[in-house]
Design a protein around this motif. Structure first.
Motif, short mmCIF file in Angstrom:
data_model
loop_
_atom_site.label_atom_id
_atom_site.label_comp_id
_atom_site.label_asym_id
_atom_site.label_seq_id
_atom_site.Cartn_x
_atom_site.Cartn_y
_atom_site.Cartn_z
N LEU A 216 -74.21 -34.16 -20.63
CA LEU A 216 -74.02 -32.99 -21.48
C LEU A 216 -72.71 -32.29 -21.13
O LEU A 216 -72.33 -32.23 -19.96
CB LEU A 216 -75.19 -32.01 -21.30
N VAL A 217 -72.08 -31.76 -22.16
CA VAL A 217 -70.84 -31.01 -21.97
C VAL A 217 -71.03 -29.62 -22.59
O VAL A 217 -71.34 -29.53 -23.80
CB VAL A 217 -69.64 -31.72 -22.64
N PRO A 218 -70.86 -28.54 -21.81
CA PRO A 218 -70.99 -27.20 -22.39
C PRO A 218 -69.92 -26.97 -23.46
O PRO A 218 -68.77 -27.34 -23.29
CB PRO A 218 -70.78 -26.27 -21.19
N THR A 219 -70.31 -26.35 -24.56
CA THR A 219 -69.35 -26.04 -25.62
C THR A 219 -68.70 -24.69 -25.42
O THR A 219 -67.69 -24.39 -26.07
CB THR A 219 -70.04 -26.05 -27.00
N PHE A 234 -74.64 -27.18 -25.89
CA PHE A 234 -74.02 -28.36 -25.31
C PHE A 234 -73.72 -29.35 -26.43
O PHE A 234 -74.23 -29.26 -27.54
CB PHE A 234 -74.96 -29.04 -24.30
N ARG A 235 -72.87 -30.31 -26.12
CA ARG A 235 -72.67 -31.48 -26.96
C ARG A 235 -72.84 -32.72 -26.09
O ARG A 235 -72.83 -32.62 -24.85
CB ARG A 235 -71.28 -31.47 -27.60
N ALA A 236 -72.99 -33.86 -26.72
CA ALA A 236 -73.16 -35.10 -25.97
C ALA A 236 -71.88 -35.43 -25.21
O ALA A 236 -70.77 -35.33 -25.76
CB ALA A 236 -73.53 -36.24 -26.90
N GLY A 237 -72.02 -35.85 -23.98
CA GLY A 237 -70.88 -36.25 -23.18
C GLY A 237 -70.52 -37.71 -23.41
O GLY A 237 -71.06 -38.38 -24.29
N ALA A 238 -69.62 -38.21 -22.56
CA ALA A 238 -69.13 -39.57 -22.72
C ALA A 238 -70.05 -40.62 -22.11
O ALA A 238 -69.88 -41.82 -22.36
CB ALA A 238 -67.73 -39.69 -22.10
N ALA A 239 -71.02 -40.19 -21.32
CA ALA A 239 -71.89 -41.16 -20.66
C ALA A 239 -72.75 -41.91 -21.67
O ALA A 239 -73.26 -41.32 -22.62
CB ALA A 239 -72.78 -40.46 -19.64
N THR A 240 -72.89 -43.21 -21.48
CA THR A 240 -73.81 -44.01 -22.29
C THR A 240 -75.03 -44.45 -21.49
O THR A 240 -76.08 -44.72 -22.06
CB THR A 240 -73.10 -45.25 -22.85
N VAL A 241 -74.88 -44.48 -20.17
CA VAL A 241 -75.98 -44.85 -19.27
C VAL A 241 -76.25 -43.68 -18.34
O VAL A 241 -75.31 -43.07 -17.82
CB VAL A 241 -75.62 -46.11 -18.44
N LEU A 242 -77.52 -43.34 -18.17
CA LEU A 242 -77.90 -42.22 -17.32
C LEU A 242 -78.15 -42.70 -15.89
O LEU A 242 -78.91 -43.64 -15.67
CB LEU A 242 -79.17 -41.55 -17.86
N ASN A 243 -77.50 -42.06 -14.95
CA ASN A 243 -77.69 -42.38 -13.53
C ASN A 243 -77.72 -41.08 -12.75
O ASN A 243 -76.71 -40.40 -12.64
CB ASN A 243 -76.55 -43.27 -13.05
N PRO A 244 -78.93 -40.72 -12.26
CA PRO A 244 -80.18 -41.47 -12.26
C PRO A 244 -80.86 -41.44 -13.64
O PRO A 244 -80.57 -40.55 -14.43
CB PRO A 244 -81.04 -40.75 -11.23
N PRO A 245 -81.75 -42.39 -13.91
CA PRO A 245 -82.42 -42.42 -15.22
C PRO A 245 -83.44 -41.29 -15.35
O PRO A 245 -83.90 -40.72 -14.36
CB PRO A 245 -83.11 -43.79 -15.22
N MET A 246 -83.79 -40.99 -16.62
CA MET A 246 -84.84 -40.02 -16.93
C MET A 246 -86.16 -40.79 -17.06
O MET A 246 -86.45 -41.32 -18.14
CB MET A 246 -84.51 -39.29 -18.23
N LEU A 247 -86.91 -40.88 -16.01
CA LEU A 247 -88.11 -41.72 -16.04
C LEU A 247 -89.20 -41.08 -16.89
O LEU A 247 -89.46 -39.88 -16.80
CB LEU A 247 -88.61 -41.95 -14.61
#
Length: 251
Positions: A216-219, A234-247
């Motif tokens: 997430l990127v604060p607007t 917020f807006r979506a950030g550049a990450a495509t893979v979450l680390n750590p994952p959201m289990l």
């Protein structure tokens, strides 16, 4: 031995679309009422035959635009539009009574969308809750008593698409595809709750998503559309893979 095309039976290729969105805090799928045989009058997934000069992604994008008016982008694309990806291929010999038909299903994830308008040969189009389609009484689905499937093998395709979406929310940033360009952490949490069918602790969720690098990127803005105190946007950030994952919590 030379190849002889007439030695092999002809078959058609279709694309079927699992279009998912969150409406009124519930995971919903787009279904169309079939206007022609087979399964005339039944609800089914939107889709159609692949044209002679089309590749699969073009056919899926065309059907999506015809059924919803939405433009699609593929995985990894920065273009504006809704997320579309190939889901799976379905080719059991008896799945379509007309002829041998192989369907390449696609998954579409989109923010809350307006009421759909039926296109092509469809007799109607509607958003329906996923739990109603997969687990509920068919009174609300096909107008019959008792649980009945969607047309063809669309109940299986829908179930596979829903599970793909649930799994991808664990390790990818695709939850933001259900949100608008700017959203609050609370709105994002309700996406996870709707897709996973669980209730999440607001404080733990806020800590996890804001602490995941690139998610997430604060607007710089705030909103009161949820009521109460102003909430950070917020807006979506550049990450495509979450680390750590959201289990996903166990239900």
């Amino acid at each position: 031995m030379p190849y002889e095309p007439s030695d092999y039976p002809p078959f058609a290729v279709t694309v079927d679309l699992v279009v998912l969105t969150v409406r009124r805090h519930a995971l919903s799928a787009l279904v169309v009422r079939r206007g022609e045989e087979p399964y005339r009058g039944w609800w089914g997934l939107p889709g159609g035959f692949v044209l002679r000069d089309e590749d699969l992604s073009t056919a899926a994008a065309r059907e999506l635009a015809e059924e919803t008016g939405l433009q699609a982008y593929g995985p990894g694309s920065g273009d504006a539009g809704v997320h579309l990806e190939q889901l799976a291929t379905y080719g059991e010999p008896g799945r379509d009574p007309r002829m041998r038909v192989v369907s390449v299903a696609h998954l579409v994830l989109a923010p809350d969308l307006p009421a759909p308008v039926a296109g092509g040969d469809a007799g109607g189009a509607s958003w329906m809750r996923v739990d109603q389609l997969l687990d509920g009484d068919a009174d609300a689905v096909n107008g019959r008593t008792g649980r009945e499937p969607l047309a063809f093998d669309h109940d299986r395709i829908l179930a596979d698409g829903v599970e793909r979406a649930r799994a991808k929310l664990e390790y990818s940033a695709l939850a933001a595809a259900f949100c608008g360009p700017e959203f609050t952490v609370g709105e994002l949490r309700r996406v996870y709750e709707a897709v996973w069918g669980v209730v999440l602790d607001p404080r733990n969720f806020h800590r996890k998503v804001t602490g995941t690098p690139g998610f997430l990127v604060p607007t710089g803005g705030t909103t009161t559309r949820q009521g109460g105190r102003p909430a950070q946007l917020f807006r979506a950030g550049a990450a495509t893979v979450l680390n750590p994952p959201m289990l996903r919590p166990e239900v």
